[in-house]
Design a protein around this motif. Structure first.
Motif, PDB file in Angstrom:
ATOM      1  N   ASP A 317      10.641  25.733  34.524  1.00 54.22           N
ATOM      2  CA  ASP A 317      10.412  25.945  33.087  1.00 54.22           C
ATOM      3  C   ASP A 317      11.427  26.920  32.500  1.00 54.22           C
ATOM      4  N   LEU A 318      11.719  27.989  33.241  1.00 53.41           N
ATOM      5  CA  LEU A 318      12.682  28.972  32.738  1.00 53.41           C
ATOM      6  C   LEU A 318      14.075  28.368  32.564  1.00 53.41           C
ATOM      7  N   LYS A 319      14.405  27.407  33.425  1.00 51.47           N
ATOM      8  CA  LYS A 319      15.734  26.806  33.389  1.00 51.47           C
ATOM      9  C   LYS A 319      15.834  25.622  32.430  1.00 51.47           C
ATOM     10  N   SER A 320      14.680  25.132  31.943  1.00 52.48           N
ATOM     11  CA  SER A 320      14.734  23.936  31.098  1.00 52.48           C
ATOM     12  C   SER A 320      13.955  24.044  29.798  1.00 52.48           C
ATOM     13  N   SER A 321      12.947  24.923  29.760  1.00 54.54           N
ATOM     14  CA  SER A 321      12.084  24.988  28.586  1.00 54.54           C
ATOM     15  C   SER A 321      12.666  25.889  27.501  1.00 54.54           C
ATOM     16  N   LYS A 322      12.293  25.594  26.264  1.00 51.04           N
ATOM     17  CA  LYS A 322      12.707  26.428  25.131  1.00 51.04           C
ATOM     18  C   LYS A 322      11.665  27.502  24.832  1.00 51.04           C
ATOM     19  N   LEU A 327       6.915  35.159  27.904  1.00 57.56           N
ATOM     20  CA  LEU A 327       5.571  34.583  27.878  1.00 57.56           C
ATOM     21  C   LEU A 327       5.337  33.701  29.102  1.00 57.56           C
ATOM     22  N   LEU A 328       6.367  32.962  29.519  1.00 54.27           N
ATOM     23  CA  LEU A 328       6.237  32.126  30.713  1.00 54.27           C
ATOM     24  C   LEU A 328       5.945  32.969  31.952  1.00 54.27           C
ATOM     25  N   LEU A 329       6.634  34.102  32.062  1.00 53.57           N
ATOM     26  CA  LEU A 329       6.404  34.989  33.200  1.00 53.57           C
ATOM     27  C   LEU A 329       5.002  35.597  33.163  1.00 53.57           C
ATOM     28  N   GLN A 330       4.574  36.032  31.985  1.00 51.89           N
ATOM     29  CA  GLN A 330       3.240  36.621  31.860  1.00 51.89           C
ATOM     30  C   GLN A 330       2.161  35.606  32.207  1.00 51.89           C
ATOM     31  N   LYS A 331       2.340  34.367  31.739  1.00 52.32           N
ATOM     32  CA  LYS A 331       1.387  33.292  32.032  1.00 52.32           C
ATOM     33  C   LYS A 331       1.336  33.019  33.539  1.00 52.32           C
ATOM     34  N   ALA A 332       2.511  32.999  34.177  1.00 54.30           N
ATOM     35  CA  ALA A 332       2.565  32.731  35.614  1.00 54.30           C
ATOM     36  C   ALA A 332       1.864  33.824  36.405  1.00 54.30           C
ATOM     37  N   LEU A 333       2.006  35.097  35.990  1.00 53.20           N
ATOM     38  CA  LEU A 333       1.323  36.187  36.687  1.00 53.20           C
ATOM     39  C   LEU A 333      -0.196  36.016  36.632  1.00 53.20           C
ATOM     40  N   CYS A 334      -0.694  35.593  35.454  1.00 55.15           N
ATOM     41  CA  CYS A 334      -2.132  35.337  35.331  1.00 55.15           C
ATOM     42  C   CYS A 334      -2.568  34.209  36.265  1.00 55.15           C
TER      43      CYS A 334
END
Length: 344
Positions: A317-322, A327-334
């Motif tokens: 997601d980090l390499k392809s998502s806009k 927020l992606l990192l915070q969501k992944a930690l949860c």
């Protein structure tokens, strides 16, 4: 031959004409070469430095063949030469020059690739090593283990007029990792903070630089022990310090892979030493995997596999998502926290 300071001193006293140090870490070869140079420079020889990974044979011949103005031997330094970049013909000429020269003392260093915790010199590197072993003092320098690094840290502190509070050097290794350049720089900084007195654990915690690997390992421990809010705060700090989200993710993946390997090893009746050997952890395995084993004991296999899937998706997601990387990192930690508490 492995490096020995006692043997180095013996060769220096005997008038050895060549010193060749090779390792996988630049700090190791630089430190050893500097010890040799400190002694050699007492005779105040004229010195020629041939920089670059591939000094030409002509440059080496010219430097080695030039008679010192004072009539003594010339000191020729060749830092970080790369034998693999020479042709077979030029490498042979280099070996012949090193063997035939009578008017020079050579001090050479090289970095050799490490695989699975062992140095793996290539064909040309092996040829130069074999030639140098016949001529002078040619040695491999292995990475020090954790105990040796703690001893080195205490010595470096003493050299600048400071000492460590008991356990403070261990705390520094936890935070900085095993990079010797970084450790020496941190000790110099902490010694100044301590006014060249005692470096305490508190000073290390307040001022010591933390490697990304160490920081993300602490994040994993916070997540695993149910302290998700503190883990999110640690993540926020890393992002404020402008750490790349992809690099943070890579470090997290590395930590969870360590957990998975240790878990698998334990349930396959293979000890930490076996895991270290299988996956090339080198001299740092004992402490690093020891800490990992305690954390891995909290997981079931399917939980670790789910965590790795979460991190793989985060990386993609980090390499392809806009979407916003933070927020992606915070969501992944949860999601990692939930996966760690999932029922069997």
């Amino acid at each position: 031959m492995l490096y020995s300071e006692k043997e180095l001193n013996k060769r220096l006293q005997s008038g050895c004409s060549l010193y060749y140090f090779y390792a996988s870490d630049e700090a190791l070869v630089r430190s050893a070469a500097n010890k040799a140079l400190q002694e050699l420079n007492r005779a105040d020889p004229e010195t020629t430095v041939l920089d670059g990974p591939t000094p030409t044979v002509e440059e080496i011949v010219l430097a080695a063949g030039t008679i010192s103005f004072f009539g003594g031997k010339r000191l020729v330094l060749m830092p970080l030469i790369r034998p693999s970049t020479y042709s077979d013909k030029d490498l042979q000429e280099l070996c012949d020059t090193l063997a035939d020269t009578e008017n020079a003392i050579f001090v050479m260093t090289s970095l050799i690739e490490e695989k699975f915790g062992k140095l793996r010199p290539g064909k040309r590197e092996q040829k130069l090593i074999a030639a140098c072993e016949k001529i002078g003092y040619c040695v491999q320098i292995n990475k020090p283990g954790r105990g040796e690094l703690q001893s080195l840290a205490r010595n470096w502190a003493q050299e600048v007029g400071a000492t460590f509070e008991q356990g403070a050097e261990s705390e520094l290794l936890d935070r900085c990792g095993e990079d010797q350049f970084l450790l020496q720089n941190e000790i110099a900084k902490l010694a100044a903070l301590a006014n060249y007195g005692t470096i305490t654990k508190r000073m290390v915690q307040q001022l010591g630089t933390v490697t990304l690997e160490a920081d993300t390992f602490e994040m994993v421990e916070l997540v695993v022990t149910g302290r998700a809010t503190q883990a999110q705060q640690r993540l926020k700090t890393l992002l404020q310090l402008q750490n790349d989200p992809i690099l943070i993710t890579g470090a997290l993946i590395g930590n969870y892979i360590d957990l998975y390997r240790v878990w698998q090893g334990k349930h396959s009746r293979r000890g930490l030493a076996d895991v270290a050997k299988d996956f090339g952890y080198g001299g740092k395995w004992s402490y690093r995997l020891g800490k990992t084993e305690k954390t891995a004991a909290r997981f079931k296999r399917h939980q670790l596999e789910q965590c790795l899937c979460i991190l793989q998706k985060l990386d993609l997601d980090l390499k392809s998502s806009k979407l916003d990387a933070d927020l992606l990192l915070q969501k992944a930690l949860c999601e990692l926290a939930l996966a760690g508490r999932a029922s069997c």
